[in-house]
Design a protein around this motif. Sequence first.
Motif, PDB file in Angstrom:
ATOM      1  N   ASN A  83      32.059  27.379  16.245  1.00 10.95           N
ATOM      2  CA  ASN A  83      31.684  27.299  17.650  1.00 10.95           C
ATOM      3  C   ASN A  83      32.872  27.478  18.587  1.00 10.95           C
ATOM      4  O   ASN A  83      32.696  27.854  19.751  1.00 10.95           O
ATOM      5  CB  ASN A  83      30.991  25.963  17.938  1.00 10.95           C
ATOM      6  CG  ASN A  83      29.630  25.876  17.287  1.00 10.95           C
ATOM      7  OD1 ASN A  83      28.811  26.767  17.423  1.00 10.95           O
ATOM      8  ND2 ASN A  83      29.380  24.808  16.548  1.00 10.95           N
ATOM      9  N   CYS A  84      34.090  27.205  18.114  1.00 13.42           N
ATOM     10  CA  CYS A  84      35.272  27.384  18.952  1.00 13.42           C
ATOM     11  C   CYS A  84      36.147  28.523  18.463  1.00 13.42           C
ATOM     12  O   CYS A  84      37.202  28.793  19.048  1.00 13.42           O
ATOM     13  CB  CYS A  84      36.097  26.091  19.024  1.00 13.42           C
ATOM     14  SG  CYS A  84      37.041  25.744  17.526  1.00 13.42           S
ATOM     15  N   SER A  85      35.746  29.206  17.422  1.00 15.30           N
ATOM     16  CA  SER A  85      36.583  30.226  16.803  1.00 15.30           C
ATOM     17  C   SER A  85      36.686  31.477  17.662  1.00 15.30           C
ATOM     18  O   SER A  85      35.683  32.113  17.991  1.00 15.30           O
ATOM     19  CB  SER A  85      36.008  30.608  15.431  1.00 15.30           C
ATOM     20  OG  SER A  85      36.584  31.794  14.955  1.00 15.30           O
ATOM     21  N   GLY A 124      41.183  29.286  18.761  1.00 12.40           N
ATOM     22  CA  GLY A 124      40.373  28.292  19.449  1.00 12.40           C
ATOM     23  C   GLY A 124      39.817  28.758  20.778  1.00 12.40           C
ATOM     24  O   GLY A 124      39.194  27.971  21.494  1.00 12.40           O
ATOM     25  N   ALA A 125      40.011  30.036  21.109  1.00 11.56           N
ATOM     26  CA  ALA A 125      39.538  30.543  22.403  1.00 11.56           C
ATOM     27  C   ALA A 125      38.023  30.683  22.445  1.00 11.56           C
ATOM     28  O   ALA A 125      37.445  30.803  23.529  1.00 11.56           O
ATOM     29  CB  ALA A 125      40.187  31.891  22.707  1.00 11.56           C
ATOM     30  N   GLY A 126      37.378  30.679  21.291  1.00 13.07           N
ATOM     31  CA  GLY A 126      35.930  30.856  21.267  1.00 13.07           C
ATOM     32  C   GLY A 126      35.528  32.167  21.909  1.00 13.07           C
ATOM     33  O   GLY A 126      36.132  33.213  21.669  1.00 13.07           O
ATOM     34  N   HIS A 127      34.519  32.093  22.774  1.00 13.20           N
ATOM     35  CA  HIS A 127      34.022  33.291  23.462  1.00 13.20           C
ATOM     36  C   HIS A 127      34.486  33.300  24.924  1.00 13.20           C
ATOM     37  O   HIS A 127      33.810  33.838  25.794  1.00 13.20           O
ATOM     38  CB  HIS A 127      32.489  33.325  23.397  1.00 13.20           C
ATOM     39  CG  HIS A 127      31.917  34.701  23.475  1.00 13.20           C
ATOM     40  ND1 HIS A 127      31.068  35.208  22.527  1.00 13.20           N
ATOM     41  CD2 HIS A 127      32.064  35.691  24.390  1.00 13.20           C
ATOM     42  CE1 HIS A 127      30.708  36.444  22.859  1.00 13.20           C
ATOM     43  NE2 HIS A 127      31.310  36.756  23.987  1.00 13.20           N
ATOM     44  N   ARG A 128      35.637  32.705  25.157  1.00 10.23           N
ATOM     45  CA  ARG A 128      36.133  32.611  26.533  1.00 10.23           C
ATOM     46  C   ARG A 128      36.448  33.994  27.090  1.00 10.23           C
ATOM     47  O   ARG A 128      37.053  34.828  26.442  1.00 10.23           O
ATOM     48  CB  ARG A 128      37.408  31.763  26.579  1.00 10.23           C
ATOM     49  CG  ARG A 128      38.059  31.708  27.958  1.00 10.23           C
ATOM     50  CD  ARG A 128      39.319  30.885  27.962  1.00 10.23           C
ATOM     51  NE  ARG A 128      40.357  31.402  27.102  1.00 10.23           N
ATOM     52  CZ  ARG A 128      41.138  32.450  27.391  1.00 10.23           C
ATOM     53  NH1 ARG A 128      40.975  33.110  28.526  1.00 10.23           N
ATOM     54  NH2 ARG A 128      42.067  32.845  26.539  1.00 10.23           N
ATOM     55  N   PHE A 129      36.036  34.200  28.359  1.00 10.83           N
ATOM     56  CA  PHE A 129      36.453  35.363  29.121  1.00 10.83           C
ATOM     57  C   PHE A 129      37.474  34.936  30.166  1.00 10.83           C
ATOM     58  O   PHE A 129      37.421  33.820  30.695  1.00 10.83           O
ATOM     59  CB  PHE A 129      35.268  36.017  29.825  1.00 10.83           C
ATOM     60  CG  PHE A 129      34.339  36.756  28.916  1.00 10.83           C
ATOM     61  CD1 PHE A 129      34.754  37.910  28.269  1.00 10.83           C
ATOM     62  CD2 PHE A 129      33.049  36.321  28.704  1.00 10.83           C
ATOM     63  CE1 PHE A 129      33.905  38.599  27.430  1.00 10.83           C
ATOM     64  CE2 PHE A 129      32.185  36.998  27.872  1.00 10.83           C
ATOM     65  CZ  PHE A 129      32.618  38.147  27.227  1.00 10.83           C
ATOM     66  N   GLY A 160      47.611  38.429  27.819  1.00  9.66           N
ATOM     67  CA  GLY A 160      46.971  37.209  28.289  1.00  9.66           C
ATOM     68  C   GLY A 160      45.491  37.128  28.013  1.00  9.66           C
ATOM     69  O   GLY A 160      44.842  36.169  28.411  1.00  9.66           O
ATOM     70  N   GLY A 161      44.940  38.109  27.316  1.00  9.34           N
ATOM     71  CA  GLY A 161      43.496  38.171  27.113  1.00  9.34           C
ATOM     72  C   GLY A 161      43.030  37.471  25.864  1.00  9.34           C
ATOM     73  O   GLY A 161      43.785  37.250  24.915  1.00  9.34           O
ATOM     74  N   SER A 162      41.750  37.129  25.854  1.00  8.78           N
ATOM     75  CA  SER A 162      41.086  36.514  24.712  1.00  8.78           C
ATOM     76  C   SER A 162      40.507  37.597  23.806  1.00  8.78           C
ATOM     77  O   SER A 162      40.428  38.773  24.194  1.00  8.78           O
ATOM     78  CB  SER A 162      39.962  35.605  25.202  1.00  8.78           C
ATOM     79  OG  SER A 162      38.919  36.399  25.766  1.00  8.78           O
ATOM     80  N   PRO A 163      40.048  37.245  22.601  1.00  9.13           N
ATOM     81  CA  PRO A 163      39.370  38.238  21.769  1.00  9.13           C
ATOM     82  C   PRO A 163      38.159  38.860  22.467  1.00  9.13           C
ATOM     83  O   PRO A 163      37.950  40.075  22.361  1.00  9.13           O
ATOM     84  CB  PRO A 163      38.956  37.428  20.534  1.00  9.13           C
ATOM     85  CG  PRO A 163      39.968  36.333  20.451  1.00  9.13           C
ATOM     86  CD  PRO A 163      40.260  35.969  21.877  1.00  9.13           C
TER      87      PRO A 163
END
Length: 258
Positions: free
Chosen positions: A106-108, A43-48, A68-71
């Motif tokens: 959109n949230c993937s 659910g992190a989407g494109h979060r930085f 702690g990082g997002s994709p």
Amino acid sequence: MALRILITNDDGVDAPGIEVMTAIARELSDDVWIVAPDGNQSGAGHRFTLGRELSIDERGPRRFAVVGGSPADCVVAGMTHLLGDHPADLVLSGVNAGQNLGDIINCSGTAGGAREGALQGAVGIAMSQAINYEQGHAIDWSNARRYGAAAARAILAASPPRDIYYNVNFPTCAPGAVSGLAVVRHQRFSRSPFRYYASDNPGKFFVAIPETPMPLDPAADFEQLRQGHAVTVTPLGLQQTDTAELLRIAGTLTLAQG
């Protein structure tokens, strides 16, 4: 020069789906790198992760966890640092445990990893293995294992344009029952599928998808995967401007005073 592949995901570097994706990648190339979150980022989407320090934990040869990082963070770290002067030609994100269909993309975080890969100049492909939630949460990776490399080869052979990334889903049927590869649009739901979902703990709640909004388009990804037993491929654009709407309203909007 051999195809250089970067793998990421949103389930975490130790998730079983990343081993499935590694097997897929090794059918395509021997130059395979893994840079994934150290824990679940669904659910992190494109979060930085901006304004907060991150660190990289080397887990083995060409295998790294971003703590702690997002994709999206992982793809940036891989493409602009860990892979040196030779960034990846192909970014594979997944294989996600569970389908990524319709407006859920959109949230993937899985889609976000592929999207950032494309933004960084690679071919970006997100892959997800569907689960039949009516029968529980057990996941069978058979179709991802059998058809993942073939789906990637088909996309690469189509000479992907620069401004596109791809969302691929594998059905839950037996591998021999897969009907083929279907290039389809994603399902636009009549409303957002996300809802307030009350917890058993007083004063607490979840954001969840209690039911799928209806009706469903039989030609879109959701039904082609579920009813058509197809491996679905949806091309998605990095250029998000709605050209038809731009042309429709160009010259008609004014800053009227009053």
